[in-house]
Enzyme design. Structure first.
Site, PDB file in Angstrom:
ATOM      1  N   GLN A 160       0.847  -1.201   0.000  1.00 55.12           N
ATOM      2  CA  GLN A 160       0.000   0.000   0.000  1.00 55.12           C
ATOM      3  C   GLN A 160       0.878   1.246   0.000  1.00 55.12           C
ATOM      4  O   GLN A 160       0.379   2.355  -0.144  1.00 55.12           O
ATOM      5  CB  GLN A 160      -0.907   0.016   1.243  1.00 55.12           C
ATOM      6  CG  GLN A 160      -1.797  -1.205   1.362  1.00 55.12           C
ATOM      7  CD  GLN A 160      -2.484  -1.253   2.708  1.00 55.12           C
ATOM      8  OE1 GLN A 160      -3.508  -0.589   2.923  1.00 55.12           O
ATOM      9  NE2 GLN A 160      -1.940  -2.033   3.608  1.00 55.12           N
ATOM     10  N   ASN A 161       2.177   1.049   0.184  1.00 57.43           N
ATOM     11  CA  ASN A 161       3.104   2.172   0.330  1.00 57.43           C
ATOM     12  C   ASN A 161       3.505   2.717  -1.037  1.00 57.43           C
ATOM     13  O   ASN A 161       3.457   2.003  -2.038  1.00 57.43           O
ATOM     14  CB  ASN A 161       4.354   1.735   1.107  1.00 57.43           C
ATOM     15  CG  ASN A 161       4.008   1.202   2.489  1.00 57.43           C
ATOM     16  OD1 ASN A 161       2.928   1.496   3.011  1.00 57.43           O
ATOM     17  ND2 ASN A 161       4.881   0.396   3.066  1.00 57.43           N
ATOM     18  N   ASP A 205       6.455   4.558  -1.317  1.00 57.99           N
ATOM     19  CA  ASP A 205       7.811   5.058  -1.072  1.00 57.99           C
ATOM     20  C   ASP A 205       8.906   4.332  -1.860  1.00 57.99           C
ATOM     21  O   ASP A 205      10.072   4.696  -1.777  1.00 57.99           O
ATOM     22  CB  ASP A 205       8.124   4.989   0.436  1.00 57.99           C
ATOM     23  CG  ASP A 205       7.912   3.576   1.028  1.00 57.99           C
ATOM     24  OD1 ASP A 205       7.494   3.480   2.203  1.00 57.99           O
ATOM     25  OD2 ASP A 205       8.139   2.585   0.298  1.00 57.99           O
ATOM     26  N   HIS A 236      -1.385   1.348  -4.283  1.00 56.79           N
ATOM     27  CA  HIS A 236      -1.760   2.772  -4.197  1.00 56.79           C
ATOM     28  C   HIS A 236      -0.826   3.651  -5.011  1.00 56.79           C
ATOM     29  O   HIS A 236      -0.681   4.839  -4.734  1.00 56.79           O
ATOM     30  CB  HIS A 236      -1.781   3.227  -2.724  1.00 56.79           C
ATOM     31  CG  HIS A 236      -2.904   2.616  -1.945  1.00 56.79           C
ATOM     32  ND1 HIS A 236      -2.876   2.456  -0.587  1.00 56.79           N
ATOM     33  CD2 HIS A 236      -4.096   2.098  -2.348  1.00 56.79           C
ATOM     34  CE1 HIS A 236      -4.010   1.879  -0.172  1.00 56.79           C
ATOM     35  NE2 HIS A 236      -4.755   1.659  -1.228  1.00 56.79           N
ATOM     36  N   CYS A 281       0.278  15.287 -15.072  1.00 61.61           N
ATOM     37  CA  CYS A 281      -0.603  16.446 -15.263  1.00 61.61           C
ATOM     38  C   CYS A 281      -2.015  15.923 -15.548  1.00 61.61           C
ATOM     39  O   CYS A 281      -2.211  15.165 -16.500  1.00 61.61           O
ATOM     40  CB  CYS A 281      -0.106  17.285 -16.447  1.00 61.61           C
ATOM     41  SG  CYS A 281      -1.197  18.701 -16.752  1.00 61.61           S
ATOM     42  N   GLY A 316       2.710  -4.498   9.023  1.00 65.89           N
ATOM     43  CA  GLY A 316       2.650  -3.049   9.241  1.00 65.89           C
ATOM     44  C   GLY A 316       1.457  -2.379   8.607  1.00 65.89           C
ATOM     45  O   GLY A 316       1.585  -1.304   8.020  1.00 65.89           O
TER      46      GLY A 316
HETATM   47  N1  APR Z   1       6.553  -2.174  12.925  1.00 61.21           N
HETATM   48  C1  APR Z   1       5.402  -2.877  12.725  1.00 61.21           C
HETATM   49  N2  APR Z   1       4.181  -2.292  12.658  1.00 61.21           N
HETATM   50  C2  APR Z   1       4.135  -0.954  12.796  1.00 61.21           C
HETATM   51  C3  APR Z   1       5.290  -0.154  13.003  1.00 61.21           C
HETATM   52  C4  APR Z   1       6.537  -0.829  13.071  1.00 61.21           C
HETATM   53  N3  APR Z   1       7.695  -0.165  13.275  1.00 61.21           N
HETATM   54  N4  APR Z   1       4.903   1.144  13.102  1.00 61.21           N
HETATM   55  C5  APR Z   1       3.560   1.160  12.946  1.00 61.21           C
HETATM   56  N5  APR Z   1       3.094  -0.088  12.769  1.00 61.21           N
HETATM   57  C6  APR Z   1       1.713  -0.530  12.517  1.00 61.21           C
HETATM   58  C7  APR Z   1       0.664   0.250  13.247  1.00 61.21           C
HETATM   59  O1  APR Z   1       0.404  -0.363  14.521  1.00 61.21           O
HETATM   60  C8  APR Z   1      -0.552   0.097  12.313  1.00 61.21           C
HETATM   61  O2  APR Z   1      -1.268  -1.099  12.581  1.00 61.21           O
HETATM   62  O3  APR Z   1       1.472  -0.299  11.136  1.00 61.21           O
HETATM   63  C9  APR Z   1       0.084  -0.012  10.935  1.00 61.21           C
HETATM   64  C10 APR Z   1      -0.007   1.269  10.128  1.00 61.21           C
HETATM   65  O4  APR Z   1      -1.379   1.474   9.861  1.00 61.21           O
HETATM   66  P1  APR Z   1      -1.817   2.777   9.032  1.00 61.21           P
HETATM   67  O5  APR Z   1      -1.127   3.983   9.593  1.00 61.21           O
HETATM   68  O6  APR Z   1      -3.313   2.744   8.970  1.00 61.21           O
HETATM   69  O7  APR Z   1      -1.194   2.549   7.581  1.00 61.21           O
HETATM   70  P2  APR Z   1      -1.749   1.592   6.442  1.00 61.21           P
HETATM   71  O8  APR Z   1      -2.432   0.401   7.006  1.00 61.21           O
HETATM   72  O9  APR Z   1      -0.643   1.365   5.482  1.00 61.21           O
HETATM   73  O10 APR Z   1      -2.849   2.546   5.728  1.00 61.21           O
HETATM   74  C11 APR Z   1      -3.432   2.057   4.548  1.00 61.21           C
HETATM   75  O11 APR Z   1      -4.492   4.197   4.260  1.00 61.21           O
HETATM   76  O12 APR Z   1      -4.327   6.452   4.382  1.00 61.21           O
HETATM   77  C12 APR Z   1      -4.325   5.396   3.504  1.00 61.21           C
HETATM   78  O13 APR Z   1      -3.336   5.310   1.390  1.00 61.21           O
HETATM   79  C13 APR Z   1      -3.029   5.298   2.744  1.00 61.21           C
HETATM   80  O14 APR Z   1      -1.880   3.293   2.037  1.00 61.21           O
HETATM   81  C14 APR Z   1      -2.469   3.941   3.152  1.00 61.21           C
HETATM   82  C15 APR Z   1      -3.708   3.203   3.629  1.00 61.21           C
END
Ligand code: APR
Length: 250
Positions: free
Chosen positions: A101-102, A104, A119, A127, A186
């Site tokens: 989903q990243n 980066d 994503h 553009c 994550g």
């Molecule tokens: N190691 C393991 N897990 C981690 C760490 C770490 N160092 N740091 C954070 N986490 C976990 C958090 O506990 C959480 O469950 O990673 C998860 C991050 O969740 P989100 O912040 O919701 O990110 P994500 O799930 O990727 O979001 C999905 O939402 O906003 C949209 O497009 C954006 O791709 C993103 C999507």
């Protein structure tokens, strides 16, 4: 906990096809904040105002305030031990594809070859009016990157309200339906439609191995093995045990 790592290693080594689903948590130790943890991006920018395609079309200058901050950290970020560990698993033949989903590009920088970008990717800009594309790096000096046609450019990431790239969507659901092990690393697994992948894999008989610093709504419902901790620690630990079991020096 050790038995969990052992169990996870056995599952992965016995699995015909292993797929990973990663989220922002895997890149936190590379300096990129996640979205929904306490200090996450959404604690500073309301996604309804900054992360929808409507918001971008209505006020691209405002959305670029957030995008500029994201680009600052992403441009400086390097893969961490978790990204590198997944590339090693792929090289050993124990991981076929990463659905991320990243945006980066850190999985690719770490050497992973088969990465599905659910994503999109922040390393290019488009553009919306004339369709021209640019490398984000080539436009980094411009506070508000503009196309030759003068319109403000948009990163090639999927905003809320935009379609998931069709190829990414189709391949991900095909893999989720046939994988025998799914590594969920994550992610809070709350955003649709990608959050259907773990339950689809589970329904088709896959073992779910979850790596997260804290429990999620998956942990007590569909997760078979929960490896609690920072991905930068838990992924390399698992790789170490796989190598030991394979008779390779750790
Ligand atoms: N190691 C393991 N897990 C981690 C760490 C770490 N160092 N740091 C954070 N986490 C976990 C958090 O506990 C959480 O469950 O990673 C998860 C991050 O969740 P989100 O912040 O919701 O990110 P994500 O799930 O990727 O979001 C999905 O939402 O906003 C949209 O497009 C954006 O791709 C993103 C999507």
């Amino acid at each position: 906990m050790i038995e969990s790592f052992e169990r996870a290693a056995e599952i992965i080594m016995a699995s015909e096809l292993t797929v990973a689903l990663t989220g922002a948590g895997i890149s936190v130790e590379s300096g990129i904040p996640d979205f929904r943890s306490a200090a996450g991006l959404w604690s500073r920018f309301d996604p309804g105002e900054y992360a929808t395609i409507e918001a971008f079309r209505a006020n691209p200058q405002k959305v670029w305030e957030m995008l500029r901050e994201m680009d600052e950290v992403v441009s400086r970020a390097r893969p961490n031990q978790a990204h590198r560990g997944m590339s090693e698993l792929e090289d050993m033949g124990y991981l076929q594809t990463i659905i991320t989903q990243n945006v980066d590009n850190l999985h690719q920088t770490a050497g992973s070859k088969d990465v599905i970008e659910y994503h999109g990717n922040a390393s290019t800009l488009s553009c919306l009016w004339c369709g021209r594309k640019y490398l984000t790096a080539d436009k980094r000096k411009e506070h508000l990157p503009r196309c030759e046609c003068e319109k403000i450019l948009k990163p090639d990431i999927v905003f809320f309200g935009e379609m998931i790239p069709e190829e990414a969507m189709n391949r991900s659901f095909e893999l989720a339906s046939s994988t025998s092990a799914l590594l969920v690393i994550g992610t809070s697994a709350v955003v649709s439609p990608v959050n259907a992948i773990p339950s689809l894999a589970k329904r088709n008989g896959a073992n779910i191995i979850e790596f997260n610093k804290e429990e999620t709504h998956l942990t007590d419902s569909i997760t078979d093995v929960f490896l609690k901790g920072n991905a930068g620690d838990t992924v390399p630990e698992l790789v170490k045990i796989v190598k030991q079991k394979k008779g390779m020096d750790a």
